[in-house]
Structure formats: structure tokens, C-alpha cells
Enzyme design. Structure first.
Site, PDB file in Angstrom:
ATOM      1  N   SER A 120       0.828  -1.203   0.000  1.00 21.37           N
ATOM      2  CA  SER A 120       0.000   0.000   0.000  1.00 21.37           C
ATOM      3  C   SER A 120       0.859   1.247   0.000  1.00 21.37           C
ATOM      4  O   SER A 120       0.357   2.336  -0.275  1.00 21.37           O
ATOM      5  CB  SER A 120      -0.863   0.036   1.262  1.00 21.37           C
ATOM      6  OG  SER A 120      -1.649  -1.112   1.347  1.00 21.37           O
ATOM      7  N   HIS A 141      -1.453  -2.883  -6.829  1.00 17.47           N
ATOM      8  CA  HIS A 141      -2.158  -2.660  -5.566  1.00 17.47           C
ATOM      9  C   HIS A 141      -3.660  -2.885  -5.748  1.00 17.47           C
ATOM     10  O   HIS A 141      -4.336  -2.105  -6.412  1.00 17.47           O
ATOM     11  CB  HIS A 141      -1.848  -1.218  -5.122  1.00 17.47           C
ATOM     12  CG  HIS A 141      -2.422  -0.837  -3.808  1.00 17.47           C
ATOM     13  ND1 HIS A 141      -2.882   0.423  -3.529  1.00 17.47           N
ATOM     14  CD2 HIS A 141      -2.613  -1.556  -2.681  1.00 17.47           C
ATOM     15  CE1 HIS A 141      -3.329   0.472  -2.295  1.00 17.47           C
ATOM     16  NE2 HIS A 141      -3.183  -0.719  -1.755  1.00 17.47           N
ATOM     17  N   GLU A 153      -4.194  -0.368  -8.717  1.00 15.56           N
ATOM     18  CA  GLU A 153      -3.315   0.788  -8.873  1.00 15.56           C
ATOM     19  C   GLU A 153      -1.930   0.250  -9.233  1.00 15.56           C
ATOM     20  O   GLU A 153      -1.350  -0.527  -8.472  1.00 15.56           O
ATOM     21  CB  GLU A 153      -3.292   1.518  -7.520  1.00 15.56           C
ATOM     22  CG  GLU A 153      -2.552   2.811  -7.472  1.00 15.56           C
ATOM     23  CD  GLU A 153      -2.663   3.457  -6.078  1.00 15.56           C
ATOM     24  OE1 GLU A 153      -2.718   2.740  -5.048  1.00 15.56           O
ATOM     25  OE2 GLU A 153      -2.688   4.698  -6.020  1.00 15.56           O
ATOM     26  N   ASN A 192      -3.399   5.754  -1.026  1.00 26.07           N
ATOM     27  CA  ASN A 192      -3.076   5.873   0.397  1.00 26.07           C
ATOM     28  C   ASN A 192      -2.433   7.208   0.751  1.00 26.07           C
ATOM     29  O   ASN A 192      -2.507   7.651   1.898  1.00 26.07           O
ATOM     30  CB  ASN A 192      -2.232   4.688   0.858  1.00 26.07           C
ATOM     31  CG  ASN A 192      -3.125   3.472   1.049  1.00 26.07           C
ATOM     32  OD1 ASN A 192      -3.954   3.451   1.948  1.00 26.07           O
ATOM     33  ND2 ASN A 192      -3.002   2.497   0.172  1.00 26.07           N
TER      34      ASN A 192
END
Ligand SMILES: NC(=O)c1ccc[n+]([C@@H]2O[C@H](COP(=O)([O-])OP(=O)(O)OC[C@H]3O[C@@H](n4cnc5c(N)ncnc54)[C@H](O)[C@@H]3O)[C@@H](O)[C@H]2O)c1
Length: 284
Positions: A120, A141, A153, A192
């Protein structure tokens, strides 16, 4: 696209088990690696339970669920990934531990095999360097729950080849049916980098009694149309994972923004990690 028949997955927790499931449902063989036999059994149980839910909801035929389970093998040694055509790492969000895993993967897999990480927050450059073949390492991700959430991602590191990036993209899109976005290689990537300060702010509001947890979550859920509020989302992600991601961001960018709220640290220290342990901000 390079022929991918067997996928290796490292870790079968919340995310690893979801990745194992979607790859098996796409018709490919999957070998996943866990720390010991009990963790292998727990990972397999998570996949089985999720497949059963998909069958019960009519999203999957009963025979297809059994067939997917039959394509999954769980092992305790990374050496078993020697036959994998692509590896996706989804172990605990710990930079040192992931570095060690990528060093092992670099040594145990064939040199042409792409090594993807579901991290992440940890820069792909770091994992690429640890692997000894940074041109073949890419961030991939997924989001929780993996069978439901459509985004992947993707993050190329500075040394990642365009061929590696393209293979990851076509695997996510054409094999798994996901939509991809491309991020630069900075800690936290797109999602994130934006999510953690928001979660931390929500926890700080709750911590100082600004509003109840229910009202904070209802305000965001109903006022902004998010599927759930920030405290419920933190419980879903896992509070240890939220804290680990925040620590990577704090290390990379510093400042108050990424300073973990005391309440988050206290809950993690008490073993209240969210839904996966029976409770976090809420009792599960
Ligand atoms: N929780 C989320 O919503 C979410 C979303 C996207 C990405 N991620 C990322 O996915 C990764 C895994 O997170 P999670 O939520 O599944 O955590 P988790 O705690 O549920 O699972 C992690 C698993 O990794 C295993 N593991 C640890 N070291 C290992 C090793 N050396 N070899 C094999 N297995 C090992 C653990 O036994 C555990 O089962 C992290 O990098 C996290 O940042 C999490």
C-alpha cells in the site's frame, strides 16, 4: 502477452486470499505461500468461505467455485514458486520483511518472471533493489474485498521496464477484468497518499470527543455518499495495516499530517486490529 499459467502469491491474509481467489476464478493455477501450515489452512479457509459467499449470492456457479478451489495450492516455502510465471506479494506491510521476501523471490524464481507487490505504501524502487532485478518489479495494488473492488493501482519503479508494466496492466485488465490507474513511485501511491491523512484526521476528531464514532461515520457515509465512514473503513482495512502505511508515509514525508493518533497506536498495541480480530473502533 507472455504466457502466464501459474501465479504465485506470497501471504494469504485479507488481501492475499482475495488475490488467490480472483486468479483461480480466472482459470489459472495458484500457489500461495504462508508462514506455517496453520496459516496455509487459514488462508485456504478464507478463500473457500469467500467462494461459498459468491455461490450463495448467485455470482458464481457451485461447480465453478469447486473448480477454482481445485486450482489452489498452499505451501510454506517460497522455493515452491520456482515454477510460477508471475508472483504477487501480499505479505504484511513491513518494509524490512518485504525486502527479505523480494530478495528470496529474486533468487528462487526464473529471471524473466515478473515480481509484483500489493504494498500500500512502500516505494517499488526499494523492493526492486532488494530483488536484484528491478526491471521486473512493479506495484500492483488491489483493494479490499478483491473479488468485488474493480481498481488495481499500478506503479512502475524508476528501473521497471515498460514491458513489465504492460504485462502487469494486461494481466490486471484482460485476465482479472480490473480497471487500472498508473501512479508515480512515491510512498502511498495515489490512494493511500490521500486516504491516510483523512483517516488520521477522523480518528483525531473522535479521540478529542468532537463527535461520536457513529456520527463521524454517518456524516461521511450519508453526507458525501461514501460506502462507509472513515472509522468503519479503518476497521475494514485493519488498524495495524493503517498504522504501518502511515509510518511509511511519515518516514517519507515527515510532518504532523502523518503523525499517528495516540488512539490508533493504543488500539493496535491492545491487539484490536479491526474486523479481522473481532473489533477495532467498533466491536465486530
Ligand atoms: N487491508 C487492506 O485493505 C489492504 C488493501 C490493499 C493493499 N493492502 C496491502 O496488502 C498487504 C497484505 O495486507 P493484508 O491486509 O492482507 O494483511 P494481513 O495481516 O491480513 O495478511 C498478511 C499475511 O501475510 C503473511 N506473511 C507475513 N510474512 C510472510 C512471509 N514472509 N511469507 C509468507 N506470508 C507472510 C501473514 O502470515 C498474514 O497472513 C500489505 O502490503 C497491505 O499494505 C492491504
Amino acid at each position: 502477452m507472455q504466457d502466464i499459467r501459474r501465479v504465485g502469491v506470497v501471504g494469504s491474509g485479507l488481501m492475499g486470499s482475495g488475490i488467490v481467489e480472483v486468479v483461480a476464478r480466472a482459470g489459472l493455477a495458484v500457489t500461495f505461500v504462508e508462514g506455517d501450515d496453520a496459516l496455509v489452512a487459514a488462508g485456504r479457509d478464507r478463500v473457500r468461505a469467500s467462494l461459498e459467499r459468491a455461490v450463495a449470492r448467485g455470482k458464481l456457479g457451485a461447480g465453478d467455485g469447486d473448480a477454482a478451489l481445485g486450482r489452489i495450492e498452499g505451501v510454506t516455502d517460497v522455493g515452491a514458486l520456482a515454477e510460477a510465471d508471475l508472483v504477487i506479494e501480499a505479505a504484511t506491510e513491513d518494509p524490512a520483511a518485504k525486502g527479505a521476501i523480494f530478495a528470496r523471490l529474486g533468487a528462487e524464481t526464473r529471471p524473466e518472471v515478473i515480481l509484483a507487490s500489493n504494498t500500500s505504501s512502500i516505494p517499488i524502487a526499494t523492493l526492486g533493489a532488494a530483488s536484484g532485478r528491478p526491471s521486473h518489479v512493479v506495484g500492483m495494488h488491489f483493494f479490499n474485498p478483491v473479488p468485488v473492488m474493480t481498481l488495481v493501482e499500478l506503479t512502475p519503479g524508476p528501473a521497471t521496464s515498460e514491458a513489465t508494466y504492460e504485462l502487469a496492466r494486461s494481466f490486471a485488465r484482460d485476465v482479472l477484468g480490473k480497471t487500472t490507474v498508473r501512479s508515480s513511485d512515491e510512498a502511498g501511491f495515489i490512494v493511500n497518499r490521500l486516504l491516510i491523512p483523512y483517516l488520521y484526521d477522523a480518528i483525531r476528531l473522535y479521540e478529542r470527543g468532537f463527535a461520536t464514532r457513529e456520527d463521524i461515520d454517518a456524516a461521511i457515509h450519508l453526507g458525501l455518499g461514501h460506502p462507509m465512514g472513515p472509522l468503519a473503513l479503518a476497521d475494514l482495512i485493519g488498524l495495524d495495516t493503517v498504522l504501518s502505511i502511515g509510518e511509511v508515509l511519515r518516514g517519507a514525508f515527515g510532518g504532523e499530517r502523518y503523525e499517528a493518533p495516540a488512539m490508533l497506536r493504543d488500539l493496535v498495541a491492545a491487539g484490536r486490529l479491526g474486523r479481522k480480530t473481532g473489533g477495532g473502533f467498533y466491536d465486530a
